[in-house]
Structure formats: structure tokens, C-alpha cells
Design a protein around this motif. Structure first.
Motif, PDB file in Angstrom:
ATOM      1  N   ARG A   1      92.740  -6.891  49.459  1.00  0.00           N
ATOM      2  CA  ARG A   1      93.201  -6.321  49.256  1.00  0.00           C
ATOM      3  C   ARG A   1      94.166  -6.111  50.693  1.00  0.00           C
ATOM      4  N   PHE A   2      93.514  -6.657  52.051  1.00  0.00           N
ATOM      5  CA  PHE A   2      94.131  -6.264  53.164  1.00  0.00           C
ATOM      6  C   PHE A   2      93.413  -8.162  53.689  1.00  0.00           C
ATOM      7  N   LYS A   3      94.542  -7.711  55.068  1.00  0.00           N
ATOM      8  CA  LYS A   3      94.583  -9.352  55.742  1.00  0.00           C
ATOM      9  C   LYS A   3      93.769  -9.171  56.810  1.00  0.00           C
ATOM     10  N   VAL A   4      92.290 -10.188  56.792  1.00  0.00           N
ATOM     11  CA  VAL A   4      91.341 -10.101  57.908  1.00  0.00           C
ATOM     12  C   VAL A   4      91.400 -10.957  58.560  1.00  0.00           C
ATOM     13  N   GLU A   5      92.228 -11.112  59.901  1.00  0.00           N
ATOM     14  CA  GLU A   5      91.947 -11.442  60.991  1.00  0.00           C
ATOM     15  C   GLU A   5      90.981 -11.414  61.679  1.00  0.00           C
ATOM     16  N   HIS A   6      91.253 -12.956  62.599  1.00  0.00           N
ATOM     17  CA  HIS A   6      89.690 -13.169  63.777  1.00  0.00           C
ATOM     18  C   HIS A   6      90.309 -13.730  65.513  1.00  0.00           C
ATOM     19  N   ILE A   7      90.733 -12.879  65.876  1.00  0.00           N
ATOM     20  CA  ILE A   7      91.222 -13.167  67.394  1.00  0.00           C
ATOM     21  C   ILE A   7      89.968 -13.230  68.596  1.00  0.00           C
ATOM     22  N   ASP A   8      90.412 -13.773  69.325  1.00  0.00           N
ATOM     23  CA  ASP A   8      89.729 -14.126  71.022  1.00  0.00           C
ATOM     24  C   ASP A   8      89.387 -12.891  71.505  1.00  0.00           C
ATOM     25  N   ASN A   9      88.255 -12.285  71.257  1.00  0.00           N
ATOM     26  CA  ASN A   9      88.326 -10.370  72.289  1.00  0.00           C
ATOM     27  C   ASN A   9      86.550 -10.208  72.159  1.00  0.00           C
ATOM     28  N   PRO A  10      85.898 -11.935  72.685  1.00  0.00           N
ATOM     29  CA  PRO A  10      84.366 -11.497  72.019  1.00  0.00           C
ATOM     30  C   PRO A  10      83.538 -10.316  73.093  1.00  0.00           C
ATOM     31  N   ALA A  11      82.555  -9.961  72.631  1.00  0.00           N
ATOM     32  CA  ALA A  11      81.250  -9.304  73.708  1.00  0.00           C
ATOM     33  C   ALA A  11      79.974 -10.455  72.643  1.00  0.00           C
ATOM     34  N   THR A  12      79.029 -10.309  74.268  1.00  0.00           N
ATOM     35  CA  THR A  12      77.869 -11.119  73.998  1.00  0.00           C
ATOM     36  C   THR A  12      76.601 -10.346  73.341  1.00  0.00           C
ATOM     37  N   HIS A  13      75.898 -10.533  72.178  1.00  0.00           N
ATOM     38  CA  HIS A  13      75.189 -10.617  71.251  1.00  0.00           C
ATOM     39  C   HIS A  13      73.513 -10.258  71.718  1.00  0.00           C
ATOM     40  N   MET A  14      73.319  -9.398  72.822  1.00  0.00           N
ATOM     41  CA  MET A  14      72.306  -9.624  73.721  1.00  0.00           C
ATOM     42  C   MET A  14      71.171  -9.391  73.141  1.00  0.00           C
TER      43      MET A  14
END
Length: 312
Positions: A214-227
Motif C-alpha cells: 500500500r505504501f512505498k518502503v524506502e531505505h536510507i543511510d542513517n545507521p545505528a550499531t546493533h550492540m
């Protein structure tokens, strides 16, 4: 909100009018370091971002006392909700969304750490613009522990989770996790998380499958570390929990799942005689420190897929 839940707001909460609500569930984890990291951006945000924390029934009085002291010292507007009993990942995140006031929601796991000092500002700018329906910011291992006991998980995460934006965008619904996920409020009101998922795994990807229709799923570069890297034993236990959830996704979205390597391999493994007897050997190999890390990681992936083969 549950009438028996406890709520604590800091001083900044009352008069804030945020564009973005950061939603952080936790259960027997300590989100204090994450809160401190996020609060470093408070001065540049001018009240545009709030945080809502959900203690999902851990009943850890010492932790809550520490958190209340921390949020009272924060400049960001923060609300802490404590539930009397554990309700699970999907219900908890739905509760967080109900408590949020922003026009966009940022789902952020308690074991994540921003990788740069404009992490919230980047999400806040997108929320204020209001054009982004769904966006995933990405994972990294930049700040993650390098202990040998986490080597297998680190290897697996580097291969399958910590992917560049361009690669994630090829299958946008597959690479969506609630660890660093922006959702516009109207999108979430149209498609909430399915409370029928229990335990660990797949509730976020299934949600993204529904939303992407139903909606656009986007991907951006705003990362966080999985600790929060896991040992082999902990990760295997999560995979065991996730098998029924995987079967639930297969039943609902065969068109998406049929393109996933995990599904295709699981189908092939169904033809292997004595798979149930063989499966523990994959786990045993993953636990062996005598084997190379890459081989141990491959063995653990086989263990997961063998579980899925039995579930579907």
C-alpha cells in the motif's frame, strides 16, 4: 494504555510539540546508554523529538529507579511507561505508538547506538517534511563488542543485516527491522503490528510485507550499531522461537517468501531423510570453537533453515 501501567514524564514532556516520536521498548535490558546518546542532540532539535520508553513487564525496580533519574536529567521530552506483565514485541510496539504524539514514529531497539551525531536530526527532518511513509536507516557493527563469544553472530550480521542502502532497496520489505525504522503515523494507523506473533522474529518483516502493498518502503543511510550481539546458544534459542513465526509469514505472503533463499533451502531440506536427527549436528558445529568462524556461521544458518523446514 493499560489502566494498571505506571507512567513517568520528565519536565520537558508537558509542553513539547514533537514532529517525531522515538519509541523504545525494553525487557530486562537497560536503555540508559541509548537515552544518554540520543539526548546529546537535544539542543539542536528544539523540542521536535520526544522519546517514549516501554518497560514490558520486567519488574526491575532498581532499573526503573535509575531510568527515572536519567530521564529527569535529560533535555529531550521523555515518557516512561511500565507494564505490570510482559505483553510481547508486537503488542508493546503498538502500545508505544498509541502513546506517541509525533506525526512520525521512529522504532528503535534499546540495544542500538547511533553511529553519528546527527542521527535524530536526520530522522526529524524527514518527519517534518512528511513525505516519507516508511524508511529503514540501516544497521552497522561499528561500535559492537568484538568478544570471541559473539564472533559467529558478528559474522552472520555482517553478511545479512549490515547491508548498504542500494542492496537493501532491492527487496525493501525483506530488510525492514524495528530496530531503526521510521513510520509515518497514518501508515501505522492503517497497518499496525500483528499481535498474533509471539516470541522472537519475523513480526517486523511481515508488517513490512503488508505495508509495501500500500505504501512505498524506502531505505536510507542513517545507521545505528546493533550492540546486542548474541552467543551461539542465545541465537539458536531465538531461531527456535522464530520457526512458528516464519510459518505464519509463509502462509500469509507466499509471493514474497518464495523469493527468499531461506525459504527455498528449507523446501529442499524437507526432502532430506532424517532431517530432525541431523539438525542438532548443525547446532553442535556452530558451537565448536575449533572450527573457523565462517563455517560455524554457515552451520548455524543451516540449523535455522532446518527448523524452518520442519515448521512449514
Amino acid at each position: 494504555m493499560s489502566p494498571s501501567s505506571a507512567v513517568h514524564d520528565n519536565t520537558a514532556w508537558t509542553n513539547a510539540a514533537p514532529d517525531l516520536s522515538v519509541l523504545i521498548p525494553f525487557y530486562r535490558d537497560d536503555p540508559e546508554s541509548l537515552i544518554a546518546s540520543l539526548d546529546r542532540e537535544a539542543g539542536a532539535l528544539n523540542g521536535s523529538v520526544e522519546i517514549v520508553l516501554l518497560d514490558d513487564g520486567a519488574r526491575d525496580a532498581a532499573l526503573i529507579t535509575r531510568l527515572i533519574a536519567r530521564i529527569e536529567a535529560c533535555d529531550l521530552p521523555i515518557r516512561l511507561i511500565s507494564l505490570p506483565s510482559n505483553e510481547g514485541r508486537s503488542i508493546g510496539r503498538n502500545r508505544l505508538a498509541d502513546a506517541a504524539r509525533g506525526s512520525s514514529l521512529l522504532f528503535l531497539d534499546s540495544d542500538m547506538r547511533p553511529d553519528h551525531d546527527r542521527f535524530l536530526q536526520t530522522w526529524s527532518d524527514l518527519a517534518r517534511a512528511g513525505q516519507t511513509a516508511v524508511a529503514f536507516g540501516g544497521f552497522s557493527l561499528l561500535q559492537a563488542p568484538e568478544d570471541a563469544r559473539f564472533a559467529v553472530h558478528r559474522s552472520m550480521a555482517a553478511r545479512s543485516d549490515c547491508l548498504p542502502r542500494e542492496q537493501r532497496a532491492l527487496q525493501p520489505e525483506k530488510h525492514v527491522f524495528t530496530s531503526n525504522l521510521l513510520v509515518r503515523r497514518d501508515v501505522f494507523e492503517a497497518e499496525a503490528f500483528d499481535p498474533g506473533f509471539t516470541g522472537w522474529g519475523w513480526e517486523d518483516v511481515e508488517w513490512a510485507m503488508r505495508v509495501s502493498r500500500r505504501f512505498k518502503v524506502e531505505h536510507i543511510d542513517n545507521p545505528a550499531t546493533h550492540m546486542g550481539l548474541d552467543t551461539v546458544e542465545s541465537l539458536a534459542a531465538k531461531y527456535e522461537q522464530s520457526a512458528p513465526n516464519f510459518a505464519r509469514v509463509v502462509a500469509r505472503h507466499p509471493d514474497f517468501v518464495s523469493a527468499y533463499p531461506s525459504y527455498r533451502v528449507a523446501r529442499r531440506l524437507q526432502t532430506v531423510p532424517g532431517l530432525r536427527a541431523i539438525r542438532p549436528l548443525f547446532k553442535q558445529a556452530a558451537r565448536s570453537s575449533l572450527l573457523p568462524v565462517r563455517l560455524r556461521a554457515f552451520s548455524l544458518r543451516l540449523y535455522r533453515v532446518a527448523l524452518y523446514a520442519e515448521a512449514i
